[in-house]
Design a protein around this motif. Sequence first.
Motif, PDB file in Angstrom:
ATOM      1  N   PRO A   1     -61.175 -52.876 -75.116  1.00 32.84           N
ATOM      2  CA  PRO A   1     -61.449 -54.153 -75.781  1.00 32.84           C
ATOM      3  C   PRO A   1     -62.791 -54.112 -76.518  1.00 32.84           C
ATOM      4  CG  PRO A   1     -60.661 -54.524 -73.550  1.00 32.84           C
ATOM      5  CD  PRO A   1     -60.946 -53.054 -73.663  1.00 32.84           C
TER       6      PRO A   1
ATOM      7  N   GLY B   1     -65.459 -64.259 -77.210  1.00 31.07           N
ATOM      8  CA  GLY B   1     -65.382 -63.223 -76.204  1.00 31.07           C
ATOM      9  C   GLY B   1     -66.686 -62.507 -75.954  1.00 31.07           C
ATOM     10  N   ALA B   2     -66.654 -61.608 -74.992  1.00 31.34           N
ATOM     11  CA  ALA B   2     -67.850 -60.865 -74.598  1.00 31.34           C
ATOM     12  C   ALA B   2     -68.389 -59.996 -75.720  1.00 31.34           C
ATOM     13  CB  ALA B   2     -67.517 -59.993 -73.379  1.00 31.34           C
ATOM     14  N   HIS B   3     -67.507 -59.584 -76.635  1.00 30.03           N
ATOM     15  CA  HIS B   3     -67.931 -58.711 -77.736  1.00 30.03           C
ATOM     16  C   HIS B   3     -68.243 -59.491 -78.999  1.00 30.03           C
ATOM     17  CE1 HIS B   3     -66.897 -55.121 -75.393  1.00 30.03           C
ATOM     18  NE2 HIS B   3     -65.847 -55.793 -74.983  1.00 30.03           N
TER      19      HIS B   3
ATOM     20  N   ASP C   1     -61.068 -61.250 -75.467  1.00 31.31           N
ATOM     21  CA  ASP C   1     -61.546 -60.234 -74.517  1.00 31.31           C
ATOM     22  C   ASP C   1     -60.486 -59.179 -74.184  1.00 31.31           C
ATOM     23  OD1 ASP C   1     -64.173 -61.041 -74.254  1.00 31.31           O
ATOM     24  OD2 ASP C   1     -63.728 -62.464 -72.643  1.00 31.31           O
ATOM     25  N   ASP C   2     -59.250 -59.434 -74.566  1.00 30.98           N
ATOM     26  CA  ASP C   2     -58.184 -58.450 -74.347  1.00 30.98           C
ATOM     27  C   ASP C   2     -57.948 -57.568 -75.567  1.00 30.98           C
ATOM     28  OD1 ASP C   2     -57.339 -59.241 -71.685  1.00 30.98           O
ATOM     29  OD2 ASP C   2     -56.547 -61.060 -72.616  1.00 30.98           O
TER      30      ASP C   2
END
Length: 482
Positions: A420, A124-126, A142-143
Motif C-alpha cells: 500500500p 490514508g497513512a500515505h 490504506d489498502d
Amino acid sequence: MEKEVLEHGLNHNRRRFLTKLGMGIGGAALGTLLIPEFFSGKDLEEAVVSGLPHFAPRAKRIIYLFQNGAPSQLDLFDYKPKLNEMQGQDLPESIRQGQRLTGMTANQAKFPLAGTVFKFNQYGAHRAWISDLLPYTARIADDLCIVKSLYTEAINHDPALTFFQTGAQVGNRPSMGAWLSYGLGSENKNLPAFCVLLSKGKGNGQGVYSKLWTNGFLDSVHQGVQFSNGENPVLYLNDPDGMDKTERRKMLDHLSELNNESYGVVGDPEIKAKVQQYEMAYRMQTAVPEVTDLSKEPESIIKLYGPDCLVPGTYAANCLLARKLSENGVRFVQLYHQGWDSHGNLPNELAGQCKDTDQASAALVTDLKQRGMLDETLVIWGGEFGRTNYCQGALSKDNYGRDHHPRCFTMWMAGGGVKPGVYGETDEFGYNIISDPVHVHDFHATALHLMGLDHERLVYKHLGRRYRLTDVAGKIVTGLMA
C-alpha cells in the motif's frame, strides 16, 4: 513438447507431490524421489495442464477491473495544482519535447493547459491525493497501491487495449487471463479458470471484442468465458429442447469416443481441447446458476455495493459476481467497463463514470477483506493509457476535453501481496515521469510474479518462436510488493 514447457510442468508436478505428501516426510528424503526420471511421457503432458506455481505465490487469483477508454489521471489521482495556476496557457515545448500526438489534436494551433474542476484531498497513512469524484475509493486508501508512473507505447485505443491484455499490440496473442489459465489452471473443475464480464457507462465508449480475452495460440480451453446479463449467463450452456441430463451425458460419452478415435488418427491437440470444453460445459450447467444467483446475498452486501448490484450487467453487479466467481475458484476474472474516452465534456462524463464505478470498486476490496480473501486476491483498477494535461477542443472555465496520453498515467492495485502507498511520480505538469517508471511489460511481469509465476519461464513455442506474456522485456517491480 518443448523442453522448457516440459520442465515448467515437471516443476508443477513436483510441488503437487510435495503438497499431497505434506510435512510428514522429511524434505531431504522426499527430494530424492522427485527426480526428472520419475516422470515420463503422459505425466509430463498432464503436469503442464494441471499447473502449479514456480514458487510460493502471494496471490491465488486476480480480479482486473479494466476501465476501458482511459480515465483521466489528472482529475482522479495525479493532483497537479500547477495546471490550475497556468489555466489556458500553452504547454511549454520544454515539457512536451516534441513527443508525438494523436491525429485528433496534432493540428491544434495551441495546446492550452487545463486544470481540473474537481477538488482533491489527501487520504490514508500515505496521504494519497484522491479526487472528490471518488469518495468510496478514498475510504480504502490504506489498502491501495496507487501507481502514478505507468506508461505504454501505444497512443490509440485498439493497440493500447490489446497491449495491456496480451502483451502485444497485434492480435492472435494469448491474453493475460489465458496465460494464467495455462500456467496455473482453475481451482474449481466446474468453472473456467478465466471469466469475462462486460458493462457500459454513459460516457463516450470504446468497444471491446473477443480478441482481448483470446487464447491466441494456446489450447482453446484457456480462452476467457464471457458471461452475459441475459436470462442465460453463459450462452449455449443449457441442454437442447427435448434432451434431459441423462441423454446429454450419453451423447457426450459417445462424442468423446468419436473424438478420441479422431485424435488417434490426426493427433490434433485441439480435438482433446474440444472434449475438455464439452465436459466443462456439462459441469457448468450446475455450477453457473448457483454462482450467478445474487438473491441470497445479505442486505449488508447489497448496501455495500449499492442497489445497482441487483441489476444484471451493471458494473456493480459484475463486481459482486467477480467476488463470487473468485471465491468459487476462478483464477482470473476480467471486468471491462466502457465509457471513459472523454475527448470533450470531460467533467460531466467523468462524474457519471465515477458514479457507476466508485462505490462498487471500493466495495469489492472491502468485501474481499472482510472475508479474509484480499491477501490472496490481487485487485487491479486502470485503463489502457492516460489523458493529456492540455485541452482538446474548446476550453472554458467549467468544461474541457483531454486527448490520449501514453507517457504517464495512474492505476491502482490492492491485496495479493502489493505494498500500500503511492509509487512513482510525474512532473508538475503531469506530462512526463520523473521517478520509478513502470512499463506495461513490467506490470505484467510483476502481476505474474505475485501469482508465483516467473514471466521468463512461462513460455510457449508457436511457429518456431518461444512466446511469453512479456515478449522479450519486462522486469519485476519490487517496489510494488509488500
